[in-house]
Design an enzyme around this catalytic site. Structure first.
Site, PDB file in Angstrom:
ATOM      1  N   ASN A 157     -69.085 -35.724 -55.160  1.00 10.62           N
ATOM      2  CA  ASN A 157     -68.168 -34.797 -54.501  1.00 10.62           C
ATOM      3  C   ASN A 157     -68.484 -33.345 -54.838  1.00 10.62           C
ATOM      4  O   ASN A 157     -68.322 -32.466 -54.008  1.00 10.62           O
ATOM      5  CB  ASN A 157     -66.732 -35.115 -54.926  1.00 10.62           C
ATOM      6  N   ASP A 265     -67.911 -27.856 -54.070  1.00  5.89           N
ATOM      7  CA  ASP A 265     -67.677 -29.052 -53.261  1.00  5.89           C
ATOM      8  C   ASP A 265     -68.787 -29.231 -52.227  1.00  5.89           C
ATOM      9  O   ASP A 265     -69.016 -28.365 -51.375  1.00  5.89           O
ATOM     10  CB  ASP A 265     -66.321 -28.927 -52.555  1.00  5.89           C
ATOM     11  N   ASP A 296     -66.681 -41.333 -59.198  1.00  2.00           N
ATOM     12  CA  ASP A 296     -65.651 -40.340 -59.461  1.00  2.00           C
ATOM     13  C   ASP A 296     -65.180 -39.693 -58.156  1.00  2.00           C
ATOM     14  O   ASP A 296     -65.946 -39.566 -57.200  1.00  2.00           O
ATOM     15  CB  ASP A 296     -66.254 -39.258 -60.384  1.00  2.00           C
ATOM     16  N   HIS A 300     -62.173 -37.793 -52.306  1.00  2.00           N
ATOM     17  CA  HIS A 300     -62.395 -36.416 -51.868  1.00  2.00           C
ATOM     18  C   HIS A 300     -63.711 -36.260 -51.101  1.00  2.00           C
ATOM     19  O   HIS A 300     -64.179 -35.146 -50.875  1.00  2.00           O
ATOM     20  CB  HIS A 300     -62.343 -35.460 -53.064  1.00  2.00           C
ATOM     21  N   GLU A 330     -63.077 -44.346 -57.668  1.00  3.15           N
ATOM     22  CA  GLU A 330     -61.819 -43.810 -58.198  1.00  3.15           C
ATOM     23  C   GLU A 330     -61.046 -43.191 -57.042  1.00  3.15           C
ATOM     24  O   GLU A 330     -61.481 -42.195 -56.460  1.00  3.15           O
ATOM     25  CB  GLU A 330     -62.099 -42.739 -59.256  1.00  3.15           C
TER      26      GLU A 330
END
Ligand code: CA
Ligand code: CA
Ligand code: CA
Length: 599
Positions: A157, A265, A296, A300, A330
């Protein structure tokens, strides 16, 4: 000499014959996972504590007295403690991110270090604080030699916070949406035209992204000259591969396109970025023979990224001779929200997800605030996962973690008047649920030594080796008179001993690992929660938990063939009350495990 060679050959032969084929053949649902942050586990080499850097903690990141800096733990330390980890019953180690991080981040007075590993600059190297490539190879080889697996924590991410924006020097950048700041204009809808021909991030082709030539549609990103080439592989140094829209507000569009508190990002819609991460993490599979990934911040990143990435990793692993490679994402959740978790398996096609809904449900139930119906409701939704209830058997379950804190702390917070003895009992009850109910148990390092913590994040990341952090060492641990001021690798600790026992029980009964789960009893108040785990041969194991402070009794439905019962834990009635009906009596904050048999 010849004798030595023969002896070595024998050792090699034995280790290959019992371990190597064994662990590769083992399915994900048969694992017991131990999650460890390498910085906080064991310091096996003090010469790497500064990560090869010189200066104070703001340069090296090393300050063992501060909870937000490196403490010295490393791969050599982990290797030295594998007996301890395996003795607990773990068959797989989920290793916190091991890649080279930006050592220190944050504005003046707010600095902390990348000890947790989530601020990556070089995705292809081991962080020098943790060791080097040879240490990593030695670690994986040592784990594999024991028939255990290594799951790597991976991040796609974001990278470390390297990109800054001209418009907000020294202050946080609020999120700028795609509506207010379209790709087609510089600095807002009224600005000069840019990126002619770019059809938006929804058209995920190389030809379309070739038209995205300007990165200053929302903010004006730049990188300090000293950090211009800090990222590896080199393509990561171009700001065009990032969203550059300011900080995430944790909901809506910003949840996918915003910076995680300044962390850069990535433009994960761009096929170059997708291929870049397939290459990066494929290399870790090829180089080290990794057995799986924990992803992780999976929620997102856009679903299409995972739809390409996950199958590519499974293929890569298969080619490397790893048929049971596991991938779990996650998807952090504040509530018992199975739909959100399941969506990431069904739409994104991530093979599995960490069972945050289980963690949230256990927190409510074991703290004794909610009825056991919370658990019953949880399992009703198992069919929503891609692959249905069968796939739910592979969900890694847990009760606390490095982000939202340890369960013992949550229980203490929920029950401020409770004695340590009561909290210990409740923690043990949660361990029993973790190991006996469906899913793959994940133990967060230190839980087995009675670590509690003062809260979330840094406050839940205590050291296993003797800590020098005052706000860790001021706290009594559960089940022992020691604190984190001394090393805590005690196999006699009551929680370690309990978990090791539960792990043995789980390993010796296949239905506790793979058995279908049928909920048998629950209530709107604290009390009994009972379920059966039924193997493919029809054999049934009844597990019953009591979340109340009084002995609880329940008359539950069982399989008609379960006529007599054998006690595996606690006290079980010897016989069914009638065909299809069984009486369970469970002491306060305790549990029983009863194996049904035809006769
Ligand atoms: Ca060290
Ligand atoms: Ca940034
Ligand atoms: Ca994102």
């Amino acid at each position: 000499m010849r004798r030595t060679h023969a002896w070595l050959a024998l050792c090699l032969f034995t280790s290959i014959s019992w371990a190597a084929p064994d662990f590769r053949a083992r399915a994900p649902e048969d694992e017991i996972v131990y999650f460890v942050l390498p910085d906080r586990f064991e310091n096996g080499d003090t010469s790497n504590d500064n990560g090869g850097l010189e200066g104070g903690r703001l340069t090296t990141g090393f300050d063992p007295t501060h909870k937000g800096f490196y403490h010295g733990g490393d791969l050599k330390g982990l290797i030295a403690r594998l007996d301890y980890i395996q003795g607990l019953g773990a068959t797989a180690i989920w290793l916190g991110p091991i890649y080279k991080n930006k050592p220190v981040q944050g504005g003046p007075g707010h600095e902390s270090a990348g000890y947790h590993g989530y601020w990556i600059t070089d995705f292809l190297s081991v962080d020098p604080h943790f060791g080097n490539e040879a240490d990593m190879k030695a670690f994986v080889a040592a784990v594999h030699a024991r028939g255990m697996k290594v799951y790597l924590d991976i991040i796609t991410n974001h990278t470390a916070d390297v990109i800054q924006y001209r418009e907000c020097m020294g202050v946080a950048c609020p999120y700028r949406s795609k509506g207010d700041y379209p790709y087609s204009r510089k600095g807002g809808a009224q600005g000069p035209a840019i990126n002619a021909g770019f059809a938006g991030d929804g058209v995920r082709t190389a030809a379309n992204f070739a038209q995205l030539t300007h990165d200053d549609f929302a903010y004006t990103p730049f990188v300090a000259p000293s950090e211009a080439n800090v990222k590896v592989p080199a393509w990561l140094n171009s700001t065009i591969y990032y969203h550059n829209r300011g900080n995430s507000e944790w909901w809506g569009e910003s949840s996918l396109f915003g910076d995680f508190v300044g962390l850069d990002d990535l433009m994960t819609e761009n096929p170059r970025v997708v291929q870049g991460f397939i290459d990066i993490y494929g290399e870790w599979i090829d180089r080290y023979g990794i057995d799986g990934f924990r992803i992780d911040t999976a929620r997102h990143v856009n679903p299409e990224f995972w739809q390409s990435f996950a199958p590519a990793m499974l293929n890569r692993a298969r080619t490397r001779g790893i048929p049971n490679f596991h991938i779990f994402g996650e998807v952090a959740a504040e509530s018992v929200d199975v739909a959100q978790l399941a969506r990431h398996t069904r739409v994104d096609k991530i093979p599995s997800v960490l069972d945050f809904a289980f963690a949230r449900a256990v927190e409510k139930v074991v703290a004794g605030k909610d009825g056991t119906d919370v658990l019953a409701r949880l399992y009703q939704d198992d069919g929503l996962y891609e692959g249905g209830a069968q796939a739910a058997l592979r969900l890694p379950t847990f009760t606390g973690n490095h982000d939202f804190g340890r369960l013992a702390w949550m229980i203490r917070t929920a029950r401020p008047g409770a004695s340590d003895e009561e909290i210990l009992k409740r923690a043990m009850l949660s361990n029993a649920m973790l190991f006996l109910l469906r899913g793959v148990p994940v133990v967060y390092y230190g839980d087995e030594q009675g670590f509690v913590g003062h809260g979330i994040d840094q406050d839940s990341r205590q050291d296993m080796f003797a800590s020098r952090v005052a706000s860790y060492n001021d706290q009594a641990l559960l089940g022992t008179s020691t604190t984190t001021a001394v090393a805590n690798f005690n196999p006699q600790h009551p929680l370690y001993a309990q978990i090791a026992g539960l792990a043995k029980l789980r390993q010796s009964h296949v239905s506790l690992r793979r058995g279908r789960q049928v909920v048998r009893a629950f209530a709107r108040t604290p009390g009994v929660f009972a379920a059966s785990r039924i193997g493919s041969d029809g054999r049934e194991i009844v597990v019953a938990f009591n979340t109340s402070m009084e002995t609880s009794v329940a008359q539950i439905e069982v399989e008609p063939n379960s006529k007599v019962f054998r006690t595996l834990r606690g006290g079980c009635a010897a016989k069914a009350s009638a065909p299809g009906s069984f009486r369970v009596e469970v002491p306060p904050l305790s549990f029983v495990v009863c194996e049904g048999m035809a006769q």
